[in-house]
Design a protein around this motif. Structure first.
Motif, mmCIF file in Angstrom:
data_model
loop_
_atom_site.group_PDB
_atom_site.id
_atom_site.type_symbol
_atom_site.label_atom_id
_atom_site.label_comp_id
_atom_site.label_asym_id
_atom_site.label_seq_id
_atom_site.Cartn_x
_atom_site.Cartn_y
_atom_site.Cartn_z
ATOM 1 N N ALA A 173 0.871 -1.179 0.000
ATOM 2 C CA ALA A 173 0.000 0.000 0.000
ATOM 3 C C ALA A 173 0.901 1.220 0.000
ATOM 4 O O ALA A 173 1.788 1.360 0.848
ATOM 5 N N ILE A 174 0.690 2.109 -0.944
ATOM 6 C CA ILE A 174 1.585 3.248 -1.117
ATOM 7 C C ILE A 174 1.604 4.145 0.113
ATOM 8 O O ILE A 174 2.583 4.846 0.384
ATOM 9 N N THR A 175 0.544 4.111 0.909
ATOM 10 C CA THR A 175 0.506 4.930 2.116
ATOM 11 C C THR A 175 1.611 4.532 3.094
ATOM 12 O O THR A 175 2.072 5.354 3.896
ATOM 13 N N ASP A 176 2.045 3.274 3.045
ATOM 14 C CA ASP A 176 3.108 2.819 3.941
ATOM 15 C C ASP A 176 4.463 3.423 3.582
ATOM 16 O O ASP A 176 5.405 3.356 4.388
ATOM 17 N N ASN A 177 4.580 3.995 2.377
ATOM 18 C CA ASN A 177 5.817 4.653 1.973
ATOM 19 C C ASN A 177 5.888 6.101 2.442
ATOM 20 O O ASN A 177 6.946 6.724 2.350
ATOM 21 N N MET A 178 4.800 6.635 2.931
ATOM 22 C CA MET A 178 4.725 8.059 3.247
ATOM 23 C C MET A 178 5.165 8.322 4.683
ATOM 24 O O MET A 178 5.170 7.409 5.520
ATOM 25 N N PRO A 179 5.557 9.575 4.992
ATOM 26 C CA PRO A 179 5.947 9.922 6.363
ATOM 27 C C PRO A 179 4.848 9.590 7.365
ATOM 28 O O PRO A 179 3.667 9.602 7.035
ATOM 29 N N VAL A 180 5.249 9.304 8.605
ATOM 30 C CA VAL A 180 4.323 8.809 9.616
ATOM 31 C C VAL A 180 3.137 9.739 9.813
ATOM 32 O O VAL A 180 1.983 9.290 9.874
ATOM 33 N N GLU A 181 3.376 11.060 9.902
ATOM 34 C CA GLU A 181 2.288 11.991 10.177
ATOM 35 C C GLU A 181 1.264 11.985 9.054
ATOM 36 O O GLU A 181 0.043 11.961 9.292
ATOM 37 N N ILE A 182 1.734 11.998 7.818
ATOM 38 C CA ILE A 182 0.821 11.980 6.671
ATOM 39 C C ILE A 182 0.112 10.636 6.599
ATOM 40 O O ILE A 182 -1.088 10.570 6.347
ATOM 41 N N ARG A 183 0.870 9.550 6.831
ATOM 42 C CA ARG A 183 0.283 8.213 6.748
ATOM 43 C C ARG A 183 -0.852 8.047 7.754
ATOM 44 O O ARG A 183 -1.889 7.485 7.437
ATOM 45 N N ARG A 184 -0.657 8.564 8.965
ATOM 46 C CA ARG A 184 -1.678 8.409 9.995
ATOM 47 C C ARG A 184 -2.968 9.130 9.587
ATOM 48 O O ARG A 184 -4.063 8.593 9.730
ATOM 49 N N PHE A 185 -2.838 10.337 9.049
ATOM 50 C CA PHE A 185 -4.028 11.078 8.626
ATOM 51 C C PHE A 185 -4.710 10.391 7.449
ATOM 52 O O PHE A 185 -5.939 10.248 7.427
ATOM 53 N N VAL A 186 -3.918 9.959 6.477
ATOM 54 C CA VAL A 186 -4.488 9.275 5.309
ATOM 55 C C VAL A 186 -5.197 8.000 5.736
ATOM 56 O O VAL A 186 -6.292 7.683 5.243
ATOM 57 N N ASN A 187 -4.609 7.257 6.662
ATOM 58 C CA ASN A 187 -5.243 6.029 7.136
ATOM 59 C C ASN A 187 -6.592 6.314 7.796
ATOM 60 O O ASN A 187 -7.536 5.541 7.644
ATOM 61 N N MET A 188 -6.677 7.418 8.538
ATOM 62 C CA MET A 188 -7.943 7.768 9.171
ATOM 63 C C MET A 188 -9.003 8.089 8.119
ATOM 64 O O MET A 188 -10.165 7.701 8.249
ATOM 65 N N VAL A 189 -8.602 8.794 7.062
ATOM 66 C CA VAL A 189 -9.549 9.083 5.979
ATOM 67 C C VAL A 189 -9.955 7.793 5.274
ATOM 68 O O VAL A 189 -11.114 7.606 4.893
ATOM 69 N N LEU A 190 -9.006 6.860 5.129
ATOM 70 C CA LEU A 190 -9.323 5.578 4.514
ATOM 71 C C LEU A 190 -10.299 4.770 5.374
ATOM 72 O O LEU A 190 -11.140 4.034 4.839
ATOM 73 N N VAL A 191 -10.189 4.903 6.702
ATOM 74 C CA VAL A 191 -11.157 4.243 7.578
ATOM 75 C C VAL A 191 -12.555 4.797 7.320
ATOM 76 O O VAL A 191 -13.529 4.038 7.206
ATOM 77 N N VAL A 192 -12.648 6.123 7.207
ATOM 78 C CA VAL A 192 -13.946 6.751 6.898
ATOM 79 C C VAL A 192 -14.452 6.258 5.552
ATOM 80 O O VAL A 192 -15.629 5.927 5.393
ATOM 81 N N LYS A 193 -13.546 6.190 4.575
ATOM 82 C CA LYS A 193 -13.940 5.723 3.247
ATOM 83 C C LYS A 193 -14.423 4.276 3.282
ATOM 84 O O LYS A 193 -15.425 3.933 2.637
ATOM 85 N N ALA A 194 -13.735 3.430 4.046
ATOM 86 C CA ALA A 194 -14.144 2.024 4.146
ATOM 87 C C ALA A 194 -15.534 1.910 4.760
ATOM 88 O O ALA A 194 -16.367 1.120 4.299
ATOM 89 N N MET A 195 -15.802 2.707 5.797
ATOM 90 C CA MET A 195 -17.115 2.663 6.438
ATOM 91 C C MET A 195 -18.209 3.182 5.511
ATOM 92 O O MET A 195 -19.335 2.685 5.528
ATOM 93 N N LEU A 196 -17.877 4.189 4.698
ATOM 94 C CA LEU A 196 -18.852 4.711 3.751
ATOM 95 C C LEU A 196 -19.013 3.797 2.538
ATOM 96 O O LEU A 196 -20.021 3.870 1.829
ATOM 97 N N SER A 197 -18.017 2.944 2.294
ATOM 98 C CA SER A 197 -18.105 1.972 1.197
ATOM 99 C C SER A 197 -18.946 0.771 1.589
ATOM 100 O O SER A 197 -19.545 0.116 0.731
ATOM 101 N N TYR A 198 -18.982 0.455 2.869
ATOM 102 C CA TYR A 198 -19.676 -0.730 3.371
ATOM 103 C C TYR A 198 -21.158 -0.773 3.003
ATOM 104 O O TYR A 198 -21.676 -1.843 2.626
ATOM 105 N N PRO A 199 -21.921 0.337 3.079
ATOM 106 C CA PRO A 199 -23.368 0.244 2.847
ATOM 107 C C PRO A 199 -23.776 -0.282 1.470
ATOM 108 O O PRO A 199 -24.796 -0.962 1.357
ATOM 109 N N LEU A 200 -22.992 0.013 0.414
ATOM 110 C CA LEU A 200 -23.399 -0.415 -0.924
ATOM 111 C C LEU A 200 -23.418 -1.936 -1.066
ATOM 112 O O LEU A 200 -24.451 -2.501 -1.443
#
Length: 428
Positions: A272-299
């Motif tokens: 996952a390309i996010t694992d290549n990014m600096p820790v601070e950016i990766r943590r924020f991106v991962n949180m947004v991805l969690v939101v995206k995963a939860m919003l993807s679940y209903p379909l």
């Protein structure tokens, strides 16, 4: 099985069920939600092992999946006496009843649909747990506990009534996806001076590229949802335009994203390309991805509910169980309990099934390729061969061949990986 328009489905009392039809834009958000999924962050990894072949696959698979989606919906229609097209079938399963026979046809396709949809739901829960755990590794909460917390947040999905509500969530899922893309693209652009323009080649890693190809194919699968989406559109004549442009946009974006991502990190590109990014950016991106995963679940969850309802809960004698809705078109209490139970089932499965990602690759290699490649083309040939040109028939056979090839390679590769993990005794 009696035919009826999905958008005008009636309950056991003959009363129309309350369904709020959606626009072509809302349908487009749902398709975009399905094909611009969580796996986009793994596409640069596909280029690492496939080079230009991976980029070609990203565009080629987009075209094929768009084509099979269109012909699948075409199979819902027959030409009327006046020459106009009439929607005589209401679902993927109803097409299978005609092509495979009434005894097993609908059951076979419905079972494959439910497996694929629920596995997708389980994967979203598992990904939420992983992302939360590795974003907050300093918190004394394990992955399974994070999965349970995310599952509690997902429980309200049981109260979704129509695709209009799902489409709204899909829109916000697309917004979250856009935020992730902007952040990752922005970071990659800051590294443009170090891009490895010559590092993408025509070589293939035959051991690892099949995994990457599986990710590419899986990232474009939306055929399961398309009969439902088209049946719920206010203007079904705009379906093809919506489908075409959503896949063009997805293909162009994914190809660019994969190319830029790989050039930025080159041979250090991780799964996952996010694992290549600096820790601070990766943590924020991962949180947004969690939101995206939860919003993807209903379909996929809502689609699984619809398939189960159409196959089992339309009322006796048409189906095995009574209708899920009462005379006022409200969901019955016991049916709501089953919906909640389905959410709980996906959470418990994510928690308890060992090596779920590999298991999904193993089962999905069959269900995914059949639902997205083989069956749409087979149904098309079965129902429309008499009006098809030789080149159209040849293309359908070619897509069937590719589907069988991808499925066999995926099953062999995932099966080998599953055996390897169990031999080593690796943890979940």
């Amino acid at each position: 099985m009696a035919s009826m328009d999905f958008a005008e489905a009636a309950d056991e009392f003959g009363r129309p069920m309350k369904k709020e039809n959606i626009s072509e834009w809302q349908a487009g958000w749902n398709v975009t939600n399905a094909i611009q999924g969580m796996f986009v962050v793994s596409l640069p990894y596909a280029v690492l092992h496939g080079g230009y072949w991976a980029l070609i696959a990203l565009m080629g698979v987009a075209h094929i999946c768009c084509y099979t989606g269109r012909i699948l919906v075409d199979c819902l229609y027959e030409e009327g006496e006046d020459g106009s097209l009439v929607r005589v079938r209401d679902s993927y399963a109803s097409i299978a009843v005609v092509c495979f026979g009434p005894r097993f046809g609908g059951k076979l396709v419905s079972t494959a649909q439910v497996i694929e949809l629920l596995m997708t739901c389980i994967l979203y829960v598992a990904m939420c747990g992983d992302l939360m755990h590795f974003s907050f590794e300093f918190v004394a909460v394990d992955i399974r506990s994070w999965m349970m917390i995310c599952g509690v947040v997902l429980l309200p999905c049981a109260f979704l009534r129509d695709l209009h509500m799902v489409s709204t969530l899909s829109f916000w899922c697309t917004v979250a996806h856009g935020i992730v893309n902007i952040i990752i693209f922005g970071y990659c652009l800051t590294c443009a001076g170090d891009w490895g323009w010559g590092d993408v080649d025509l070589g293939l890693d035959l051991e690892k590229f099949p995994i990457a190809l599986g990710l590419i194919v899986f990232s474009y699968t939306s055929q399961i949802f398309l009969p439902t989406l088209e049946g719920n559109m206010r203007d079904p004549t705009k379906f093809w335009c919506m489908l075409k442009w959503s896949h063009i946009a997805a293909g162009a974006f994914k190809t660019l994203f994969a190319y830029v991502g790989f050039m930025t990190f080159r041979f250090k590109t991780k799964d996952a390309i996010t694992d290549n990014m600096p820790v601070e950016i990766r943590r924020f991106v991962n949180m947004v991805l969690v939101v995206k995963a939860m919003l993807s679940y209903p379909l996929p969850y809502f689609a699984a509910i619809e398939v189960l309802q159409m196959g089992l809960f339309m009322g006796k004698p048409a189906t095995l169980f009574p209708s899920c809705v009462d005379p006022d078109s409200e969901v019955r209490v016991w049916a709501m309990a089953l919906r909640v139970g389905l959410v709980v089932f996906t959470v418990l499965s994510a928690i308890s099934i060992p090596h779920f990602n590999v298991l999904m690759g193993l089962i999905g290699s069959f269900t995914g390729t059949m639902l997205s490649f083989v069956w749409p083309c087979y149904f098309h040939l079965k129902l429309k061969a008499h009006v098809m040109t030789p080149s159209e028939r040849a293309y359908d056979y070619f897509v069937i061949f590719l589907g069988v090839l991808f499925g066999v390679v995926g099953i062999i590769d995932s099966g080998r990986e599953m055996v390897h993990k169990f031999q080593l005794g690796l943890p979940i």
